[in-house]
Scaffold this motif. Sequence first.
Motif, mmCIF file in Angstrom:
data_model
loop_
_atom_site.group_PDB
_atom_site.id
_atom_site.type_symbol
_atom_site.label_atom_id
_atom_site.label_comp_id
_atom_site.label_asym_id
_atom_site.label_seq_id
_atom_site.Cartn_x
_atom_site.Cartn_y
_atom_site.Cartn_z
ATOM 1 N N PRO A 1 0.820 -1.216 0.000
ATOM 2 C CA PRO A 1 0.000 0.000 0.000
ATOM 3 C C PRO A 1 0.854 1.267 0.000
ATOM 4 C CG PRO A 1 0.070 -0.966 2.182
ATOM 5 C CD PRO A 1 0.760 -1.945 1.278
ATOM 6 N N GLY A 2 0.221 2.360 -0.362
ATOM 7 C CA GLY A 2 0.898 3.650 -0.345
ATOM 8 C C GLY A 2 1.004 4.238 -1.736
ATOM 9 N N LYS A 3 1.526 5.442 -1.794
ATOM 10 C CA LYS A 3 1.696 6.127 -3.072
ATOM 11 C C LYS A 3 2.942 5.611 -3.793
ATOM 12 C CE LYS A 3 -1.908 8.582 -2.164
ATOM 13 N NZ LYS A 3 -3.191 8.282 -2.849
ATOM 14 N N ARG A 4 2.908 5.778 -5.119
ATOM 15 C CA ARG A 4 4.005 5.342 -5.973
ATOM 16 C C ARG A 4 4.722 6.553 -6.562
ATOM 17 N NH1 ARG A 4 1.932 1.286 -3.501
ATOM 18 N NH2 ARG A 4 1.778 -0.681 -4.640
ATOM 19 N N ALA A 5 6.023 6.596 -6.487
ATOM 20 C CA ALA A 5 6.800 7.705 -7.031
ATOM 21 C C ALA A 5 7.327 7.328 -8.412
ATOM 22 C CB ALA A 5 7.966 8.040 -6.102
ATOM 23 N N LEU A 6 6.967 8.137 -9.425
ATOM 24 C CA LEU A 6 7.406 7.880 -10.792
ATOM 25 C C LEU A 6 7.936 9.170 -11.419
ATOM 26 C CD1 LEU A 6 4.558 5.600 -12.244
ATOM 27 C CD2 LEU A 6 6.762 4.899 -11.291
ATOM 28 N N TYR A 7 8.843 9.001 -12.375
ATOM 29 C CA TYR A 7 9.459 10.129 -13.076
ATOM 30 C C TYR A 7 8.423 10.831 -13.940
ATOM 31 C CZ TYR A 7 13.134 12.630 -15.663
ATOM 32 O OH TYR A 7 13.950 13.587 -16.217
ATOM 33 N N LYS A 8 8.374 12.139 -13.837
ATOM 34 C CA LYS A 8 7.305 12.930 -14.443
ATOM 35 C C LYS A 8 7.409 13.064 -15.957
ATOM 36 C CE LYS A 8 5.238 17.570 -14.103
ATOM 37 N NZ LYS A 8 5.305 18.862 -13.363
ATOM 38 N N TRP A 9 8.633 13.082 -16.482
ATOM 39 C CA TRP A 9 8.820 13.489 -17.861
ATOM 40 C C TRP A 9 8.799 12.300 -18.824
ATOM 41 C CZ3 TRP A 9 7.657 18.188 -17.450
ATOM 42 C CH2 TRP A 9 8.116 18.973 -16.381
ATOM 43 N N PRO A 10 8.397 12.532 -20.091
ATOM 44 C CA PRO A 10 8.331 11.450 -21.086
ATOM 45 C C PRO A 10 9.709 11.112 -21.635
ATOM 46 C CG PRO A 10 7.671 13.530 -22.090
ATOM 47 C CD PRO A 10 7.906 13.829 -20.633
ATOM 48 N N SER A 11 10.315 10.115 -21.080
ATOM 49 C CA SER A 11 11.648 9.685 -21.505
ATOM 50 C C SER A 11 11.739 8.183 -21.280
ATOM 51 C CB SER A 11 12.727 10.424 -20.714
ATOM 52 O OG SER A 11 12.672 10.081 -19.351
ATOM 53 N N SER B 1 12.760 15.833 -10.234
ATOM 54 C CA SER B 1 14.179 16.055 -9.932
ATOM 55 C C SER B 1 14.635 14.991 -8.945
ATOM 56 C CB SER B 1 14.394 17.446 -9.325
ATOM 57 O OG SER B 1 13.840 17.521 -8.021
ATOM 58 N N GLY B 2 15.938 14.785 -8.885
ATOM 59 C CA GLY B 2 16.465 13.812 -7.946
ATOM 60 C C GLY B 2 16.143 14.153 -6.511
ATOM 61 N N GLU B 3 16.217 15.446 -6.182
ATOM 62 C CA GLU B 3 15.913 15.871 -4.821
ATOM 63 C C GLU B 3 14.467 15.562 -4.456
ATOM 64 O OE1 GLU B 3 19.400 18.289 -6.204
ATOM 65 O OE2 GLU B 3 17.494 17.673 -7.065
ATOM 66 N N GLU B 4 13.561 15.819 -5.404
ATOM 67 C CA GLU B 4 12.154 15.553 -5.149
ATOM 68 C C GLU B 4 11.905 14.059 -4.951
ATOM 69 O OE1 GLU B 4 7.888 16.239 -4.887
ATOM 70 O OE2 GLU B 4 9.726 17.301 -4.369
ATOM 71 N N SER B 5 12.564 13.232 -5.734
ATOM 72 C CA SER B 5 12.368 11.787 -5.590
ATOM 73 C C SER B 5 12.813 11.321 -4.212
ATOM 74 C CB SER B 5 13.142 11.039 -6.685
ATOM 75 O OG SER B 5 14.541 11.034 -6.458
ATOM 76 N N GLN B 6 13.929 11.852 -3.742
ATOM 77 C CA GLN B 6 14.426 11.471 -2.418
ATOM 78 C C GLN B 6 13.479 11.922 -1.317
ATOM 79 O OE1 GLN B 6 18.338 13.324 -3.019
ATOM 80 N NE2 GLN B 6 19.274 11.324 -2.677
ATOM 81 N N ARG B 7 12.914 13.108 -1.464
ATOM 82 C CA ARG B 7 11.997 13.613 -0.442
ATOM 83 C C ARG B 7 10.750 12.734 -0.357
ATOM 84 N NH1 ARG B 7 7.504 15.912 0.314
ATOM 85 N NH2 ARG B 7 7.010 16.047 -1.914
ATOM 86 N N LEU B 8 10.220 12.347 -1.503
ATOM 87 C CA LEU B 8 9.029 11.502 -1.513
ATOM 88 C C LEU B 8 9.277 10.185 -0.791
ATOM 89 C CD1 LEU B 8 7.778 12.020 -5.190
ATOM 90 C CD2 LEU B 8 6.612 12.772 -3.102
ATOM 91 N N LEU B 9 10.465 9.623 -0.993
ATOM 92 C CA LEU B 9 10.756 8.311 -0.420
ATOM 93 C C LEU B 9 11.077 8.395 1.070
ATOM 94 C CD1 LEU B 9 10.953 5.334 -1.139
ATOM 95 C CD2 LEU B 9 13.369 5.683 -1.689
ATOM 96 N N THR B 10 11.922 9.326 1.464
ATOM 97 C CA THR B 10 12.314 9.406 2.873
ATOM 98 C C THR B 10 11.164 9.867 3.765
ATOM 99 O OG1 THR B 10 13.189 11.645 2.511
ATOM 100 C CG2 THR B 10 14.747 9.802 2.382
ATOM 101 N N SER B 11 10.305 10.734 3.239
ATOM 102 C CA SER B 11 9.177 11.225 4.037
ATOM 103 C C SER B 11 8.099 10.166 4.185
ATOM 104 C CB SER B 11 8.571 12.468 3.380
ATOM 105 O OG SER B 11 7.933 12.137 2.157
#
Length: 338
Positions: free
Chosen positions: A153-163, A205-215
Motif C-alpha cells: 500500500p501507499g503512493k508510488r513515485a514515478l518520473y514525471k517526464w516522457p523519456s 528532480s532527484g531531490e524531489e524523488s528522495q523527499r518523496l521516499l524518505t518522508s
Amino acid sequence: MGLARPVVVLLGALWMAVQVAQAQESLTFVSWGGSTQAAQQKAWAEPFSRATGIAVKQAGPTDYAAFKAMVESGEVIWDVVDVEPDFALRAGREGLLEPMDFKLIAQPQIDPRFVTLYAVGSFYFSFVLGYNSERLAAAPQGWAALFDTANFPGKRALYKWPSPGVLEMALLADGVAAEHLYPLDLDRAFAKLERIKADIRWWDSGEESQRLLTSGEASLGMFWNGRVNALQQSSTTIGIGWRQNLVSGDFLVIPRGAKNAAAAKRFLGFASSPQAQADFAMLSGYAPVNLESTSKVPAVLADSLPSAHGDSQVTLDFKYWSKHGEAIAERWYAWQRQ
C-alpha cells in the motif's frame, strides 16, 4: 650578436602572449544542476582546468529548446552540454552537433552503448525499485509490486517526464519479456499505468524523488540508483531492488557552432578518460562509461553501481526513443492531464 637581444625579447614576448591567451581560454559547461553537476565540476572541470589552464564556467540547466535556438541562430554560448540519450541521437541526425574527435576520445575504451559520432557518455545509471521499509510489511520484489496496492500500500513515485523508462517498466510489470519490449505497446503500457494513476506521485528532480521516499509520502517507486544509494548511506529504512534494472544514461555533446569547440573536444577527452570517469562514479554513485574505470573504483562502491547488476539488466532503446519520443511525449502529457 647585435640582433640576438631583440630576437630573444621578441621570442619572450611571443611566449608571454601565448601563455596569456591560454590562461584566458575558457569553455561553458551546461548540465542539470544539483549534486550531479557538482560532482561533474569536482571530478572533471576542476582537474581539467588545473591540467590545461582552460577555465570551465558552469551554467544550466540543460534546455533543449534553447539549445536548438542557439544553433539555428548561430549565437551559441554553450560549449559542452549534458543531455539525455534520445536528444543526443536526434540532435546528431538533425545536424545540431559537432562531431567527436576520436584522437582525443579513446573510443575503444568506451562502453559501445554510450558513444556515437556526435556524443560520448557522461555516465550511466539504472532506474531501480526503491522503497521505504517503514511503510511496507515486506520488501517488494520486482516492478509488479508497484501495481500491487493490496500487498504494498501507499503512493508510488514515478518520473514525471516522457523519456525512456516508465513505459518500459509498466510493460515489464505486465509480463512483457525484455527482449520483446520494442516497439513499445503504448496502449498496453498506458492501460497498466492507468490502474495506479490515482496513487502516483510524480517527481521531476532527484531531490524531489528522495523527499518523496524518505518522508514516506511514497512507500515505493522508480528511482535513479544513485539517489537511492545516497539515501542508504544515512538511513536503514531505504531499500533497493535491482531486478530488471533499466539502464539509461547521459551524453556529453558540443553544439554546432560552439565558439570554443577545440577546448570542448579536449574537455570531452578528459571527462571520458578512465580516472575522470572513476572519480565521478565515486562522487555520484552512477556508473562510468569508460570500461577501464571500474578497476579504479573501490570494491565497496563498485558493488552498488549498475555495472555490478547486469544479470537481469535491461538497456533502454535510445534509438527507438530518438525516433518516436516526440510523438510519445504528446500522448504522455495528454494522459497526465486526463
